[in-house]
Structure formats: C-alpha cells, structure tokens
Design a protein around this motif. Structure first.
Motif, PDB file in Angstrom:
ATOM      1  N   ASN A   1       0.808  -1.198   0.000  1.00  0.00           N
ATOM      2  CA  ASN A   1       0.000   0.000   0.000  1.00  0.00           C
ATOM      3  C   ASN A   1       0.851   1.262   0.000  1.00  0.00           C
ATOM      4  OD1 ASN A   1      -2.553   1.116  -0.132  1.00  0.00           O
ATOM      5  ND2 ASN A   1      -2.691   1.397   2.064  1.00  0.00           N
ATOM      6  N   GLU A   2       2.142   1.095  -0.252  1.00  0.00           N
ATOM      7  CA  GLU A   2       2.998   2.261  -0.351  1.00  0.00           C
ATOM      8  C   GLU A   2       2.548   3.097  -1.533  1.00  0.00           C
ATOM      9  OE1 GLU A   2       6.665   0.258  -0.910  1.00  0.00           O
ATOM     10  OE2 GLU A   2       7.141   0.254   1.213  1.00  0.00           O
ATOM     11  N   PHE A   3       2.756   4.368  -1.438  1.00  0.00           N
ATOM     12  CA  PHE A   3       2.441   5.228  -2.567  1.00  0.00           C
ATOM     13  C   PHE A   3       3.679   6.044  -2.901  1.00  0.00           C
ATOM     14  CE2 PHE A   3       1.262   7.492   1.232  1.00  0.00           C
ATOM     15  CZ  PHE A   3       1.797   8.747   1.047  1.00  0.00           C
ATOM     16  N   PHE A   4       3.741   6.468  -4.106  1.00  0.00           N
ATOM     17  CA  PHE A   4       4.886   7.223  -4.580  1.00  0.00           C
ATOM     18  C   PHE A   4       4.405   8.521  -5.205  1.00  0.00           C
ATOM     19  CE2 PHE A   4       7.384   3.693  -3.747  1.00  0.00           C
ATOM     20  CZ  PHE A   4       6.851   2.565  -4.338  1.00  0.00           C
ATOM     21  N   HIS A   5       5.174   9.563  -5.007  1.00  0.00           N
ATOM     22  CA  HIS A   5       4.907  10.806  -5.725  1.00  0.00           C
ATOM     23  C   HIS A   5       5.510  10.644  -7.116  1.00  0.00           C
ATOM     24  CE1 HIS A   5       4.067  14.946  -6.441  1.00  0.00           C
ATOM     25  NE2 HIS A   5       5.282  15.088  -6.921  1.00  0.00           N
ATOM     26  N   LEU A   6       4.708  10.832  -8.111  1.00  0.00           N
ATOM     27  CA  LEU A   6       5.157  10.630  -9.479  1.00  0.00           C
ATOM     28  C   LEU A   6       5.612  11.941 -10.089  1.00  0.00           C
ATOM     29  CD1 LEU A   6       2.239   8.302 -10.532  1.00  0.00           C
ATOM     30  CD2 LEU A   6       4.521   7.631  -9.812  1.00  0.00           C
ATOM     31  N   ASP A   7       6.658  11.864 -10.889  1.00  0.00           N
ATOM     32  CA  ASP A   7       7.167  13.063 -11.546  1.00  0.00           C
ATOM     33  C   ASP A   7       6.227  13.545 -12.646  1.00  0.00           C
ATOM     34  OD1 ASP A   7       9.406  13.138  -9.953  1.00  0.00           O
ATOM     35  OD2 ASP A   7      10.600  11.938 -11.339  1.00  0.00           O
ATOM     36  N   LYS A   8       5.535  12.615 -13.256  1.00  0.00           N
ATOM     37  CA  LYS A   8       4.637  12.972 -14.348  1.00  0.00           C
ATOM     38  C   LYS A   8       3.289  13.385 -13.778  1.00  0.00           C
ATOM     39  CE  LYS A   8       6.840   9.662 -17.342  1.00  0.00           C
ATOM     40  NZ  LYS A   8       6.721   8.433 -18.049  1.00  0.00           N
ATOM     41  N   SER A   9       2.659  14.285 -14.431  1.00  0.00           N
ATOM     42  CA  SER A   9       1.363  14.780 -13.958  1.00  0.00           C
ATOM     43  C   SER A   9       0.245  13.812 -14.341  1.00  0.00           C
ATOM     44  CB  SER A   9       1.098  16.150 -14.556  1.00  0.00           C
ATOM     45  OG  SER A   9      -0.173  16.593 -14.172  1.00  0.00           O
ATOM     46  N   ASN A  10      -0.115  12.954 -13.398  1.00  0.00           N
ATOM     47  CA  ASN A  10      -1.211  11.992 -13.542  1.00  0.00           C
ATOM     48  C   ASN A  10      -1.084  11.052 -14.747  1.00  0.00           C
ATOM     49  OD1 ASN A  10      -2.398  12.853 -11.215  1.00  0.00           O
ATOM     50  ND2 ASN A  10      -3.872  14.169 -12.233  1.00  0.00           N
ATOM     51  N   LYS A  11       0.065  10.980 -15.382  1.00  0.00           N
ATOM     52  CA  LYS A  11       0.267  10.030 -16.478  1.00  0.00           C
ATOM     53  C   LYS A  11       1.116   8.882 -15.930  1.00  0.00           C
ATOM     54  CE  LYS A  11       1.834   9.564 -21.227  1.00  0.00           C
ATOM     55  NZ  LYS A  11       2.594   8.360 -21.123  1.00  0.00           N
ATOM     56  N   VAL A  12       0.502   7.741 -15.801  1.00  0.00           N
ATOM     57  CA  VAL A  12       1.178   6.598 -15.218  1.00  0.00           C
ATOM     58  C   VAL A  12       1.282   5.506 -16.269  1.00  0.00           C
ATOM     59  CG1 VAL A  12       1.111   4.863 -13.402  1.00  0.00           C
ATOM     60  CG2 VAL A  12       0.301   7.170 -12.940  1.00  0.00           C
ATOM     61  N   GLU A  13       2.499   5.068 -16.510  1.00  0.00           N
ATOM     62  CA  GLU A  13       2.720   4.004 -17.484  1.00  0.00           C
ATOM     63  C   GLU A  13       2.136   2.695 -16.961  1.00  0.00           C
ATOM     64  OE1 GLU A  13       4.149   4.665 -20.417  1.00  0.00           O
ATOM     65  OE2 GLU A  13       4.518   6.733 -19.832  1.00  0.00           O
ATOM     66  N   LYS A  14       1.793   1.819 -17.864  1.00  0.00           N
ATOM     67  CA  LYS A  14       1.205   0.524 -17.520  1.00  0.00           C
ATOM     68  C   LYS A  14       2.109  -0.289 -16.598  1.00  0.00           C
ATOM     69  CE  LYS A  14      -1.239  -3.200 -19.895  1.00  0.00           C
ATOM     70  NZ  LYS A  14      -1.897  -3.563 -18.712  1.00  0.00           N
ATOM     71  N   GLY A  15       3.406  -0.119 -16.711  1.00  0.00           N
ATOM     72  CA  GLY A  15       4.348  -0.851 -15.870  1.00  0.00           C
ATOM     73  C   GLY A  15       4.144  -0.599 -14.387  1.00  0.00           C
TER      74      GLY A  15
END
Length: 182
Positions: free
Chosen positions: A36-50
């Motif tokens: 349930n860890e979460f990460f701050h993503l560098d991309k703005s709400n665009k998350v790759e399928k990986g």
C-alpha cells in the motif's frame, strides 16, 4: 486507459485491487503496508502501464504474513529486506507474465527513482544486483561487492535457489538483510 490498466492489475493480482491516481499519488486499496505504499510521481497523472503491473505483482506474490513474521527490527535491515521481497515478486511475475516484463522494463528506472528517492545506503546498487541475479543468475558485480562485502556468494546463491519457495525465501532474505548495518 486508466480503467483498462486497473482491470489488468485486478487479473494479475488475483485480487480486487484498486489502484488510484490523485494529485500525482499512486495508491492501492490493499491491507499490506508494503503493498500500500504510494509514490509521488514526476509525471502529472500520467502513469505508465508498468506501474500498475508493478503493484499487481507485489499484491500477488508478497505474502503479508511471511513478510511481517520475518521483518527485521532495525530500520536499515528492514529496507533491504523489503527490497528483496519486492524484487522476488517482480521477477516471479515477469517470468510468469511476459506482458508485465514488457511493461515494467521501460519504467524500472522510474520505479527505482521513486522507491529510493531518500535512500543513501546503496539501495539502488542492491536492487539492481539482485534484480539481475534473480533473472539471470549473474553473480559478478564489483560495485555490489565493494558496497556489501559482508554478503557472500553462497548466501546469494541460497536466496536465488529459494526464490520459488516463499517459506524458505523470506527467512533467508531476513538473514541476509540483517548483515547490513546502517
């Protein structure tokens, strides 16, 4: 696209996992803290399928009870133990689901960057070494040997041989992680 990725994640995880993205945070609805860890993503709400596959494999292949039972007390050891458990889930899943492998490889550096953003104990070297070992049994790596001289090749081999047996893997991963002091 997000709905499609969530549906695939549900299938891979054998679970009714919900992966959500809000304010560049990727979270899941699982009860296991490591999952349930979460990460701050560098991309703005665009998350790759990986990323979806990464979380789905963690949910499918990390045994919450064994994780807790073998979790070291010391914080540095705990970090390295979790790394081994996550790598195991990735490698088993990518072996079983070729599509996951294709999806995760393009974002593996991004995943490492997110996981290890506040790390300073050689976690990236450790991750890369064991990720490669579990996939190809390639044990030679001078960076790893210099950074972690306390870990022997016999210990690494034991861990590799136990990868398919979680009842063996988790205690061996704990022993190995206890060798790493802050």
């Amino acid at each position: 696209m997000i709905q499609e990725n969530e549906n695939v994640a549900k299938i891979i995880s054998k679970n009714k996992v919900r992966i959500t993205i809000k304010n560049s945070q990727l979270t899941t609805n699982t009860v296991n803290n490591i999952q349930n860890e979460f990460f701050h993503l560098d991309k703005s709400n665009k998350v790759e399928k990986g990323w979806y596959d990464f979380f789905a494999l963690k949910i499918r292949y990390i045994n919450h009870d064994l994780l807790k039972e073998n979790l070291p007390d010391q914080e540095t050891s705990k970090k390295f133990y979790k790394i081994l458990i996550e790598i195991r889930s990735l490698c088993i899943g990518m072996d079983e689901f070729i599509g996951c492998k294709k999806n995760i490889f393009p974002v593996i550096k991004e995943i490492q960057k997110a996981i290890f953003k506040e790390s300073n104990h050689g976690e990236i070297i450790f991750f890369e070494y064991f990720f490669n070992c579990f996939q190809s049994n390639k044990l030679k790596n001078e960076k790893f040997v210099k950074k972690f001289p306390q870990i022997t090749m016999d210990q690494v081999n034991m861990l590799i041989k136990s990868i398919k047996n979680e009842n063996l893997f988790y205690p061996i991963a704990k022993k190995l992680s206890l060798l790493i002091k802050s």
